[in-house]
Write a protein that holds these residues in place. Structure first.
Motif, PDB file in Angstrom:
ATOM      1  N   TYR A   1      46.512  -5.422  -2.447  1.00  0.00           N
ATOM      2  CA  TYR A   1      46.145  -6.725  -1.869  1.00  0.00           C
ATOM      3  C   TYR A   1      44.736  -6.683  -1.303  1.00  0.00           C
ATOM      4  O   TYR A   1      44.356  -5.750  -0.584  1.00  0.00           O
ATOM      5  CB  TYR A   1      47.129  -7.103  -0.755  1.00  0.00           C
ATOM      6  CG  TYR A   1      46.711  -8.327   0.023  1.00  0.00           C
ATOM      7  CD1 TYR A   1      46.895  -9.610  -0.505  1.00  0.00           C
ATOM      8  CD2 TYR A   1      46.124  -8.209   1.279  1.00  0.00           C
ATOM      9  CE1 TYR A   1      46.496 -10.740   0.207  1.00  0.00           C
ATOM     10  CE2 TYR A   1      45.729  -9.333   1.996  1.00  0.00           C
ATOM     11  CZ  TYR A   1      45.918 -10.592   1.451  1.00  0.00           C
ATOM     12  OH  TYR A   1      45.525 -11.696   2.155  1.00  0.00           O
ATOM     13  N   ASN A   2      43.956  -7.704  -1.655  1.00  0.00           N
ATOM     14  CA  ASN A   2      42.617  -7.871  -1.094  1.00  0.00           C
ATOM     15  C   ASN A   2      42.587  -9.172  -0.304  1.00  0.00           C
ATOM     16  O   ASN A   2      42.864 -10.239  -0.862  1.00  0.00           O
ATOM     17  CB  ASN A   2      41.570  -7.923  -2.214  1.00  0.00           C
ATOM     18  CG  ASN A   2      40.162  -7.745  -1.670  1.00  0.00           C
ATOM     19  OD1 ASN A   2      39.679  -6.638  -1.546  1.00  0.00           O
ATOM     20  ND2 ASN A   2      39.495  -8.841  -1.352  1.00  0.00           N
TER      21      ASN A   2
ATOM     22  N   ASP B   1      41.235 -12.559   1.802  1.00  0.00           N
ATOM     23  CA  ASP B   1      40.146 -13.484   1.530  1.00  0.00           C
ATOM     24  C   ASP B   1      38.923 -13.091   2.352  1.00  0.00           C
ATOM     25  O   ASP B   1      39.023 -12.358   3.337  1.00  0.00           O
ATOM     26  CB  ASP B   1      40.571 -14.919   1.846  1.00  0.00           C
ATOM     27  CG  ASP B   1      40.911 -15.118   3.307  1.00  0.00           C
ATOM     28  OD1 ASP B   1      39.983 -15.301   4.100  1.00  0.00           O
ATOM     29  OD2 ASP B   1      42.105 -15.071   3.646  1.00  0.00           O
ATOM     30  N   ASN B   2      37.768 -13.579   1.921  1.00  0.00           N
ATOM     31  CA  ASN B   2      36.517 -13.094   2.508  1.00  0.00           C
ATOM     32  C   ASN B   2      36.129 -13.763   3.820  1.00  0.00           C
ATOM     33  O   ASN B   2      35.061 -13.488   4.370  1.00  0.00           O
ATOM     34  CB  ASN B   2      35.368 -13.234   1.505  1.00  0.00           C
ATOM     35  CG  ASN B   2      35.069 -14.663   1.123  1.00  0.00           C
ATOM     36  OD1 ASN B   2      35.418 -15.589   1.836  1.00  0.00           O
ATOM     37  ND2 ASN B   2      34.427 -14.865  -0.012  1.00  0.00           N
TER      38      ASN B   2
ATOM     39  N   PRO C   1      36.930 -11.314  -8.546  1.00  0.00           N
ATOM     40  CA  PRO C   1      37.873 -10.353  -7.954  1.00  0.00           C
ATOM     41  C   PRO C   1      37.170  -9.055  -7.590  1.00  0.00           C
ATOM     42  O   PRO C   1      36.031  -8.815  -7.983  1.00  0.00           O
ATOM     43  CB  PRO C   1      38.896 -10.138  -9.076  1.00  0.00           C
ATOM     44  CG  PRO C   1      38.149 -10.436 -10.337  1.00  0.00           C
ATOM     45  CD  PRO C   1      37.187 -11.534  -9.981  1.00  0.00           C
ATOM     46  N   HIS C   2      37.869  -8.221  -6.845  1.00  0.00           N
ATOM     47  CA  HIS C   2      37.297  -6.948  -6.417  1.00  0.00           C
ATOM     48  C   HIS C   2      37.740  -5.823  -7.348  1.00  0.00           C
ATOM     49  O   HIS C   2      38.921  -5.714  -7.695  1.00  0.00           O
ATOM     50  CB  HIS C   2      37.719  -6.644  -4.979  1.00  0.00           C
ATOM     51  CG  HIS C   2      37.071  -7.555  -3.979  1.00  0.00           C
ATOM     52  ND1 HIS C   2      35.975  -7.200  -3.240  1.00  0.00           N
ATOM     53  CD2 HIS C   2      37.354  -8.839  -3.628  1.00  0.00           C
ATOM     54  CE1 HIS C   2      35.611  -8.216  -2.462  1.00  0.00           C
ATOM     55  NE2 HIS C   2      36.432  -9.211  -2.681  1.00  0.00           N
TER      56      HIS C   2
ATOM     57  N   MET D   1      40.911  -2.923  -6.961  1.00  0.00           N
ATOM     58  CA  MET D   1      42.310  -3.147  -7.324  1.00  0.00           C
ATOM     59  C   MET D   1      42.572  -2.717  -8.769  1.00  0.00           C
ATOM     60  O   MET D   1      43.567  -2.050  -9.066  1.00  0.00           O
ATOM     61  CB  MET D   1      42.672  -4.621  -7.149  1.00  0.00           C
ATOM     62  CG  MET D   1      42.599  -5.127  -5.733  1.00  0.00           C
ATOM     63  SD  MET D   1      43.302  -6.795  -5.567  1.00  0.00           S
ATOM     64  CE  MET D   1      42.209  -7.722  -6.632  1.00  0.00           C
TER      65      MET D   1
ATOM     66  N   ASP E   1      44.730 -11.154  -4.980  1.00  0.00           N
ATOM     67  CA  ASP E   1      43.444 -11.336  -4.318  1.00  0.00           C
ATOM     68  C   ASP E   1      43.539 -12.616  -3.498  1.00  0.00           C
ATOM     69  O   ASP E   1      43.735 -13.705  -4.049  1.00  0.00           O
ATOM     70  CB  ASP E   1      42.322 -11.437  -5.347  1.00  0.00           C
ATOM     71  CG  ASP E   1      40.942 -11.410  -4.706  1.00  0.00           C
ATOM     72  OD1 ASP E   1      40.746 -12.110  -3.695  1.00  0.00           O
ATOM     73  OD2 ASP E   1      40.054 -10.694  -5.205  1.00  0.00           O
TER      74      ASP E   1
ATOM     75  N   ASN F   1      41.437 -14.438  -2.175  1.00  0.00           N
ATOM     76  CA  ASN F   1      40.473 -15.480  -2.489  1.00  0.00           C
ATOM     77  C   ASN F   1      40.948 -16.368  -3.629  1.00  0.00           C
ATOM     78  O   ASN F   1      40.648 -17.554  -3.676  1.00  0.00           O
ATOM     79  CB  ASN F   1      39.130 -14.848  -2.871  1.00  0.00           C
ATOM     80  CG  ASN F   1      38.528 -14.070  -1.730  1.00  0.00           C
ATOM     81  OD1 ASN F   1      38.102 -14.638  -0.751  1.00  0.00           O
ATOM     82  ND2 ASN F   1      38.510 -12.753  -1.860  1.00  0.00           N
TER      83      ASN F   1
END
Length: 525
Positions: A6-7, A9-10, A18-19, A22, A39, A41
């Motif tokens: 899990y990333n 939100d910014n 996306p990052h 992951m 993600d 976001n």
């Protein structure tokens, strides 16, 4: 075991990309485990929703990565998940520097069952195996038997199976338009910006940056073949979906080794692996004409340049004296001649800044080819030389500013203006760069270019406008479209009826400043 990566939100607006971490950890996960990605976001969920999702999916381990501005949200999500009885491991630059905070060893609450320090390429498989056997340790660090940190080589880079990964949450094309846009040109039924890295590390050591501390000052590169094959895989998927795929090379400085970068770009061209791409490159490296030729020929469309300031004294203060403001215009013109444009980043609130710094900066920006200027405030991130300097000087106003993240808010006192004045400068920069008049000026300044280039700059400006002025609802978009209706109508009219001829300079170009004045009637961008 089912694993969630899990990333959060910014904390500003929905991210456009996306990052990578992951996808990389998913590829490094030992066989026999199922890895799911969220993600925040692209797929917004609050803490209760994520906790319920973890229960419903019978998740056995959750990995959370977060940068400093995201870490407060990351901690809240981790707390909600741990309350369900599912273990959480956290990593990333912030947790690496403040592991005790994540583990509750600093007197605060505990947020993670385990932390992964530094680059997790080698430690992630160990974490997964330990979690599967109920033997999760508190700290995983990439060190050898003597305790020395190991930096992973990138020569044996894992293959990320872009042709198999579910990327639906990252499609930037609204579902309502998918079937129609699949029939347009080469097909626009999907559009994704995918992160790719070709190398890690940066030797510059800018005072405010976490990169050198996290990745180190020695540069490690993937093989050219590995990068080319990844681009070919992305192109193949885009064709299969009748969509588009762009790449953001997330290297901290894509051209830090110019000879190697030229070699990579030549191999991309030779293999027919060109995709539209964006990369971060220092202005001083763009003096090389051959490099810029190869950037354009290999599919480069945008270059992110951390200009930071037009004041040499500011740049010297933060150990970025290799930036030469007197060269900025020449570098941007060099790119623009090849139809490559720049995302130019500026920091306000630096020690030599005074009120009016935004307007002084914009006076320069208006003379350059159109691009995407962005503005932020000098931010002391944990463990950076900047943080330590300001802490020693007693200038920190919010020493743990990340625990209550406030977008575009200072955490220390500037030397030559107040905090409120610094905030006003950032607001001025965004207001005067992304108004309807400024967008019209950017479009008109490319009047000698094909329609597609003007549509590109217009859409890019609209999207980047959302960084500071989030367009999160339908009515917000309606308002923005209404404000820019004249420019939209002009572009549509040209698409249908063609364009009128334009007065040009003796060398065949339309001056940026003249085009801007004609559109804005003298109103500055």
């Amino acid at each position: 075991m089912k694993i969630l990566l899990y990333n959060p939100d910014n904390g500003v607006t929905r991210n456009f990309m996306p990052h990578l971490w992951m996808f990389l950890l998913q590829a490094l996960t030992p066989p026999g485990h199922e890895v799911l990605l969220i993600d925040g976001n692209a797929q917004p969920m609050n803490e209760a929703e994520i906790a319920q999702w973890v229960r419903d999916q019978d998740i056995g381990l959750v990995g959370i990565g977060a940068m400093t501005r995201m870490v407060a949200k990351a901690y809240r999500v981790a707390d909600a998940i741990r309350a369900t009885g599912v273990p959480v491991v956290m990593g990333g630059p912030h947790v690496t520097e403040l592991a005790d905070e994540a583990l509750g060893r600093d007197g605060g609450p505990r947020h993670a069952d385990a932390v992964a320090l530094g680059e997790a390429d080698a430690t992630w498989p160990l974490i997964v195996n330990d979690a599967a056997h109920g033997e999760l340790k508190e700290i995983y660090a990439p060190v050898d038997a003597s305790g020395k940190e190991n930096k992973p080589s990138l020569t044996d880079y894992p293959v990320i199976p872009w042709d198999l990964i579910n990327l639906e949450q990252f499609n930037l094309v609204p579902k309502a338009f998918t079937s129609l846009l699949q029939k347009v040109g080469e097909g626009w039924g999907t559009f994704r910006i995918v992160p790719v890295e070709s190398g890690r590390g940066c030797p510059y050591g800018c005072e405010f940056c976490t990169v050198t501390g996290f990745f180190g000052d020695s540069i490690r590169f993937r093989t050219n073949e590995s990068v080319v094959n990844e681009l070919l895989l992305l192109k193949k998927r885009a064709r299969r979906e009748k969509g588009q795929m762009a790449v953001f090379f997330i290297d901290d400085n894509f051209a830090i080794n110019v000879k190697r970068t030229k070699s990579l770009l030549r191999d991309i061209i030779k293999a027919g692996a060109q995709v539209h791409w964006v990369a971060q490159i220092s202005a001083n490296l763009l003096r090389d004409e051959e490099l810029v030729d190869l950037i354009a020929a290999s599919g480069g469309k945008w270059v992110f340049i951390g200009m930071e300031s037009i004041d040499p004294a500011n740049l010297k203060d933060v150990n970025k004296g290799f930036n030469k403001p007197g060269e900025y215009a020449t570098v941007l013109e060099r790119l623009a001649r090849r139809n490559v444009y720049a995302i130019t980043s500026f920091i306000f609130g630096m020690d030599n800044d005074t009120t009016g710094v935004a307007e002084r900066t914009l006076e320069q920006v208006r003379t350059w080819p159109p691009g995407l200027p962005i503005f932020g405030l000098l931010t002391p991130l944990p463990a950076t030389p900047l943080y330590k300097r300001l802490e020693t000087a007693g200038r920190l106003t919010r020493p743990k500013h990340w625990q209550e993240f406030i977008p575009f808010a200072m955490a220390h006192t500037p030397l030559k203006m107040t905090i409120a004045e610094a905030h006003a400068e950032v607001n001025y920069g965004w207001d005067h760069s992304y108004s309807a008049e400024a967008l019209a000026q950017a479009v008109e300044s490319l009047a000698d270019q094909p329609l597609g280039y003007r549509v590109n700059i217009f859409l890019a400006r609209l999207c980047f406008r959302g960084i500071y002025f989030p367009m999160l609802g339908r009515m917000a978009w309606v308002k923005v479209i209404a404000q820019n209706r004249r420019t939209i109508f002009s572009l549509l009219k040209e698409a249908v009826f063609g364009r009128r001829s334009r007065p040009r300079t003796p060398d065949g170009e339309i001056p940026y400043q003249d085009a801007a004045r004609e559109v804005s009637g003298g109103v500055s961008a």
